[in-house]
Scaffold this motif. Structure first.
Motif, PDB file in Angstrom:
ATOM      1  N   ARG A   1       0.852  -1.184   0.000  1.00  0.00           N
ATOM      2  CA  ARG A   1       0.000   0.000   0.000  1.00  0.00           C
ATOM      3  C   ARG A   1       0.888   1.234   0.000  1.00  0.00           C
ATOM      4  O   ARG A   1       1.959   1.250   0.612  1.00  0.00           O
ATOM      5  CB  ARG A   1      -0.919   0.006   1.224  1.00  0.00           C
ATOM      6  N   LEU A   2       0.466   2.274  -0.673  1.00  0.00           N
ATOM      7  CA  LEU A   2       1.293   3.471  -0.822  1.00  0.00           C
ATOM      8  C   LEU A   2       1.673   4.054   0.532  1.00  0.00           C
ATOM      9  O   LEU A   2       2.842   4.416   0.757  1.00  0.00           O
ATOM     10  CB  LEU A   2       0.549   4.509  -1.664  1.00  0.00           C
ATOM     11  N   ASP A   3       0.708   4.174   1.443  1.00  0.00           N
ATOM     12  CA  ASP A   3       0.998   4.752   2.753  1.00  0.00           C
ATOM     13  C   ASP A   3       2.048   3.939   3.497  1.00  0.00           C
ATOM     14  O   ASP A   3       2.927   4.499   4.167  1.00  0.00           O
ATOM     15  CB  ASP A   3      -0.283   4.830   3.594  1.00  0.00           C
ATOM     16  N   ASP A   4       1.957   2.614   3.389  1.00  0.00           N
ATOM     17  CA  ASP A   4       2.937   1.755   4.052  1.00  0.00           C
ATOM     18  C   ASP A   4       4.310   1.910   3.412  1.00  0.00           C
ATOM     19  O   ASP A   4       5.342   1.865   4.100  1.00  0.00           O
ATOM     20  CB  ASP A   4       2.491   0.290   3.989  1.00  0.00           C
ATOM     21  N   GLY A   5       4.338   2.082   2.107  1.00  0.00           N
ATOM     22  CA  GLY A   5       5.606   2.290   1.417  1.00  0.00           C
ATOM     23  C   GLY A   5       6.287   3.579   1.843  1.00  0.00           C
ATOM     24  O   GLY A   5       7.511   3.628   2.000  1.00  0.00           O
ATOM     25  N   VAL A   6       5.481   4.629   2.041  1.00  0.00           N
ATOM     26  CA  VAL A   6       6.023   5.911   2.496  1.00  0.00           C
ATOM     27  C   VAL A   6       6.649   5.754   3.881  1.00  0.00           C
ATOM     28  O   VAL A   6       7.749   6.260   4.161  1.00  0.00           O
ATOM     29  CB  VAL A   6       4.926   6.989   2.511  1.00  0.00           C
ATOM     30  N   LYS A   7       5.945   5.040   4.784  1.00  0.00           N
ATOM     31  CA  LYS A   7       6.481   4.799   6.132  1.00  0.00           C
ATOM     32  C   LYS A   7       7.767   3.993   6.070  1.00  0.00           C
ATOM     33  O   LYS A   7       8.713   4.242   6.819  1.00  0.00           O
ATOM     34  CB  LYS A   7       5.443   4.070   6.987  1.00  0.00           C
ATOM     35  N   LEU A   8       7.805   3.031   5.160  1.00  0.00           N
ATOM     36  CA  LEU A   8       8.989   2.189   5.027  1.00  0.00           C
ATOM     37  C   LEU A   8      10.207   3.011   4.611  1.00  0.00           C
ATOM     38  O   LEU A   8      11.285   2.890   5.195  1.00  0.00           O
ATOM     39  CB  LEU A   8       8.718   1.075   4.012  1.00  0.00           C
ATOM     40  N   VAL A   9      10.035   3.858   3.615  1.00  0.00           N
ATOM     41  CA  VAL A   9      11.153   4.682   3.140  1.00  0.00           C
ATOM     42  C   VAL A   9      11.561   5.710   4.198  1.00  0.00           C
ATOM     43  O   VAL A   9      12.750   5.914   4.456  1.00  0.00           O
ATOM     44  CB  VAL A   9      10.785   5.377   1.816  1.00  0.00           C
TER      45      VAL A   9
ATOM     46  N   GLU B   1      12.536   4.528  17.262  1.00  0.00           N
ATOM     47  CA  GLU B   1      11.399   5.193  16.621  1.00  0.00           C
ATOM     48  C   GLU B   1      11.388   4.962  15.114  1.00  0.00           C
ATOM     49  O   GLU B   1      10.315   4.823  14.503  1.00  0.00           O
ATOM     50  CB  GLU B   1      11.436   6.687  16.945  1.00  0.00           C
ATOM     51  N   ALA B   2      12.577   4.898  14.510  1.00  0.00           N
ATOM     52  CA  ALA B   2      12.655   4.599  13.071  1.00  0.00           C
ATOM     53  C   ALA B   2      12.151   3.192  12.801  1.00  0.00           C
ATOM     54  O   ALA B   2      11.425   2.955  11.823  1.00  0.00           O
ATOM     55  CB  ALA B   2      14.092   4.760  12.583  1.00  0.00           C
ATOM     56  N   LEU B   3      12.520   2.242  13.663  1.00  0.00           N
ATOM     57  CA  LEU B   3      12.067   0.859  13.480  1.00  0.00           C
ATOM     58  C   LEU B   3      10.558   0.730  13.656  1.00  0.00           C
ATOM     59  O   LEU B   3       9.922  -0.068  12.967  1.00  0.00           O
ATOM     60  CB  LEU B   3      12.791  -0.060  14.468  1.00  0.00           C
ATOM     61  N   VAL B   4      10.002   1.513  14.578  1.00  0.00           N
ATOM     62  CA  VAL B   4       8.546   1.473  14.760  1.00  0.00           C
ATOM     63  C   VAL B   4       7.840   1.819  13.447  1.00  0.00           C
ATOM     64  O   VAL B   4       6.850   1.198  13.065  1.00  0.00           O
ATOM     65  CB  VAL B   4       8.107   2.435  15.883  1.00  0.00           C
ATOM     66  N   LYS B   5       8.363   2.815  12.732  1.00  0.00           N
ATOM     67  CA  LYS B   5       7.759   3.209  11.449  1.00  0.00           C
ATOM     68  C   LYS B   5       7.720   2.064  10.460  1.00  0.00           C
ATOM     69  O   LYS B   5       6.724   1.881   9.739  1.00  0.00           O
ATOM     70  CB  LYS B   5       8.552   4.362  10.821  1.00  0.00           C
ATOM     71  N   ILE B   6       8.801   1.284  10.395  1.00  0.00           N
ATOM     72  CA  ILE B   6       8.868   0.242   9.371  1.00  0.00           C
ATOM     73  C   ILE B   6       8.353  -1.101   9.869  1.00  0.00           C
ATOM     74  O   ILE B   6       8.098  -2.001   9.065  1.00  0.00           O
ATOM     75  CB  ILE B   6      10.310   0.087   8.827  1.00  0.00           C
ATOM     76  N   VAL B   7       8.188  -1.253  11.184  1.00  0.00           N
ATOM     77  CA  VAL B   7       7.714  -2.530  11.732  1.00  0.00           C
ATOM     78  C   VAL B   7       6.196  -2.565  11.837  1.00  0.00           C
ATOM     79  O   VAL B   7       5.560  -3.583  11.518  1.00  0.00           O
ATOM     80  CB  VAL B   7       8.358  -2.786  13.115  1.00  0.00           C
ATOM     81  N   GLU B   8       5.595  -1.471  12.293  1.00  0.00           N
ATOM     82  CA  GLU B   8       4.154  -1.466  12.589  1.00  0.00           C
ATOM     83  C   GLU B   8       3.254  -1.907  11.423  1.00  0.00           C
ATOM     84  O   GLU B   8       2.308  -2.659  11.623  1.00  0.00           O
ATOM     85  CB  GLU B   8       3.726  -0.073  13.079  1.00  0.00           C
ATOM     86  N   PRO B   9       3.505  -1.462  10.181  1.00  0.00           N
ATOM     87  CA  PRO B   9       2.561  -1.797   9.110  1.00  0.00           C
ATOM     88  C   PRO B   9       2.606  -3.245   8.643  1.00  0.00           C
ATOM     89  O   PRO B   9       1.701  -3.678   7.924  1.00  0.00           O
ATOM     90  CB  PRO B   9       2.987  -0.860   7.964  1.00  0.00           C
ATOM     91  N   PHE B  10       3.635  -4.024   9.044  1.00  0.00           N
ATOM     92  CA  PHE B  10       3.830  -5.338   8.443  1.00  0.00           C
ATOM     93  C   PHE B  10       3.902  -6.436   9.500  1.00  0.00           C
ATOM     94  O   PHE B  10       4.406  -6.214  10.600  1.00  0.00           O
ATOM     95  CB  PHE B  10       5.125  -5.356   7.613  1.00  0.00           C
TER      96      PHE B  10
ATOM     97  N   THR C   1       8.942  -8.199  14.302  1.00  0.00           N
ATOM     98  CA  THR C   1       7.527  -8.354  13.975  1.00  0.00           C
ATOM     99  C   THR C   1       6.761  -7.137  14.473  1.00  0.00           C
ATOM    100  O   THR C   1       7.243  -6.396  15.345  1.00  0.00           O
ATOM    101  CB  THR C   1       6.948  -9.622  14.625  1.00  0.00           C
ATOM    102  N   ASN C   2       5.551  -6.957  13.939  1.00  0.00           N
ATOM    103  CA  ASN C   2       4.773  -5.790  14.366  1.00  0.00           C
ATOM    104  C   ASN C   2       4.325  -5.908  15.827  1.00  0.00           C
ATOM    105  O   ASN C   2       3.958  -4.915  16.445  1.00  0.00           O
ATOM    106  CB  ASN C   2       3.574  -5.562  13.439  1.00  0.00           C
ATOM    107  N   GLU C   3       4.362  -7.125  16.373  1.00  0.00           N
ATOM    108  CA  GLU C   3       4.024  -7.291  17.788  1.00  0.00           C
ATOM    109  C   GLU C   3       5.077  -6.654  18.686  1.00  0.00           C
ATOM    110  O   GLU C   3       4.814  -6.365  19.850  1.00  0.00           O
ATOM    111  CB  GLU C   3       3.886  -8.778  18.117  1.00  0.00           C
ATOM    112  N   GLU C   4       6.282  -6.473  18.148  1.00  0.00           N
ATOM    113  CA  GLU C   4       7.366  -5.888  18.941  1.00  0.00           C
ATOM    114  C   GLU C   4       7.389  -4.367  18.853  1.00  0.00           C
ATOM    115  O   GLU C   4       8.213  -3.721  19.502  1.00  0.00           O
ATOM    116  CB  GLU C   4       8.707  -6.458  18.470  1.00  0.00           C
ATOM    117  N   ALA C   5       6.484  -3.791  18.074  1.00  0.00           N
ATOM    118  CA  ALA C   5       6.448  -2.338  17.936  1.00  0.00           C
ATOM    119  C   ALA C   5       6.187  -1.660  19.279  1.00  0.00           C
ATOM    120  O   ALA C   5       6.779  -0.610  19.582  1.00  0.00           O
ATOM    121  CB  ALA C   5       5.389  -1.924  16.915  1.00  0.00           C
ATOM    122  N   ALA C   6       5.316  -2.255  20.104  1.00  0.00           N
ATOM    123  CA  ALA C   6       5.008  -1.675  21.412  1.00  0.00           C
ATOM    124  C   ALA C   6       6.244  -1.658  22.309  1.00  0.00           C
ATOM    125  O   ALA C   6       6.485  -0.691  23.041  1.00  0.00           O
ATOM    126  CB  ALA C   6       3.882  -2.452  22.082  1.00  0.00           C
TER     127      ALA C   6
END
Length: 372
Positions: A107-115, A232-241, A266-271
């Motif tokens: 998804r475009l929004d997820d791609g933006v967060k990833l970059v 915080e950078a990892l949270v951006k790329i971990v949460e959507p996936f 994993t996204n479970e580790e975002a918290a």
């Protein structure tokens, strides 16, 4: 279907250093020179090849195309795969692979967060090359910002979506009379890649321990390059996936004596990563803080000019004891304020160490008069 690379501009994107490094990696070794601008590479089991040492040749593109064909036959790979390896042979490739749709799309929004997260992740590693800190103000690290501006996005891979970050070109190490096994003289780009992987490994271990119920003090990982910025950078790329992994393909032109690592989150580790970021921010010094309070304790050795005091002041809505060291003049002011039982205003960088507070680089701003 076999693909043959014929586009001249695409072939010119491959450097002579990349060609020679790729050949050496497959088992060839340089045995001599061919004319003025090429070298002969030989092997007991591989055909002899001529590798150009400069792009300033009229037939450079066609020579590269012929070498790609030979490399493809030797490795039994498609020429397109060989080409992708060659075009990145002189840079480190940071690979962020995410599990998403079966067609490899996002998804475009997820791609933006990833970059965006990838950008911040590399920037945090570059900032941590100096003094390790729990929080960085990226604007104060111009060299790190300039490095990140040189990072390029590479082509994605088929299958799971993979974001490839290409560092600036890494030249081969210059032969030296002194051994440099740890590559301490490496360019900033290589040092940043190594620092990033070191921090990610430490952070992965920390999140796994925290997830299993163990007490994990993330402050201990700061020395490995972990910071609130990295979390915080990892949270951006971990949460959507659901899951992602990060690895590095080291530049063939500058081999790294580092074991291949694949760091998974994993996204479970975002918290947990969010909590780690907040914990690291809480421990970071707060710059240019003014504290108003009463001097409670004073201590100075007989032969010393500087002295230590304890200030009873309000921090985050609670009265706290703050230790600080003052030079001779400010210590005398604090001594008088204590004697007169009047409040004093101190300014400095506020830092929390465990359950205690201290003020760094402090100075007396003013002594308040007793209004009673």
């Amino acid at each position: 279907m076999r693909v043959s690379i014929q586009d001249r501009n695409a072939l010119l994107a491959i450097s002579p250093a990349g060609l020679s490094a790729y050949a050496r990696n497959l088992g060839w070794s340089q045995q001599g020179h061919y004319r003025k601008h090429s070298n002969i590479y030989c092997s007991d089991t591989l055909p002899e090849i001529i590798v150009p040492s400069t792009k300033q040749l009229g037939d450079y593109a066609s020579t590269v195309a012929a070498l790609i064909q030979i490399f493809a036959e030797v490795t039994e790979r498609d020429e397109l795969i060989v080409y992708r390896s060659l075009v990145t042979a002189d840079c480190d490739v940071i690979r962020i692979r995410v599990a998403e749709g079966e067609d490899g799309s996002l998804r475009l929004d997820d791609g933006v967060k990833l970059v965006s997260g990838a950008h911040d992740m590399v920037l945090s590693a570059a900032c941590s090359l100096g003094i390790s800190r729990s929080v960085y103000r990226s604007g104060a690290h111009q060299e790190a910002k300039e490095l990140v501006r040189q990072i390029r996005l590479g082509q994605t891979d088929q299958g799971s979506f993979t974001l490839n970050l290409l560092t600036p070109t890494l030249p081969p190490p210059i032969p030296s009379l002194f051994d440099d096994p740890d590559d301490n003289n490496a360019p900033l780009a290589r040092k940043t890649t190594k620092r990033l992987l070191e921090g990610l490994c430490a952070l992965q271990q920390g999140t796994e321990q925290a997830a299993s119920g163990q007490d994990e003090n993330f402050a201990e990982t700061v020395k490995f390059g972990v910071s609130a910025n990295l979390c915080e950078a990892l949270v951006k790329i971990v949460e959507p996936f659901p899951k992602l992994d990060i690895s590095v393909l080291w530049a063939l032109t500058r081999p790294a004596k580092i074991a291949d690592e694949v760091v998974c989150f994993t996204n479970e580790e975002a918290a947990i990563l969010k909590q780690a970021a907040q914990s690291l921010r809480d421990q970071a010094p707060r710059p240019d803080v003014s504290l108003t309070g009463y001097v409670r304790l004073l201590k100075r050795g007989e032969q010393e000019t500087d002295g230590t005091i304890s200030l009873w002041a309000e921090i985050d809505g609670k009265m706290q004891s703050v230790a600080t060291v003052l030079d001779k003049s400010d210590y005398e002011h604090a001594l008088k304020a204590h004697s007169d039982q009047v409040p004093v205003i101190l300014q400095g960088d506020l830092e929390r160490v465990g359950q205690r507070w201290r003020l760094l680089g402090s100075r007396v701003e003013s002594i308040l008069c007793d209004e009673g």
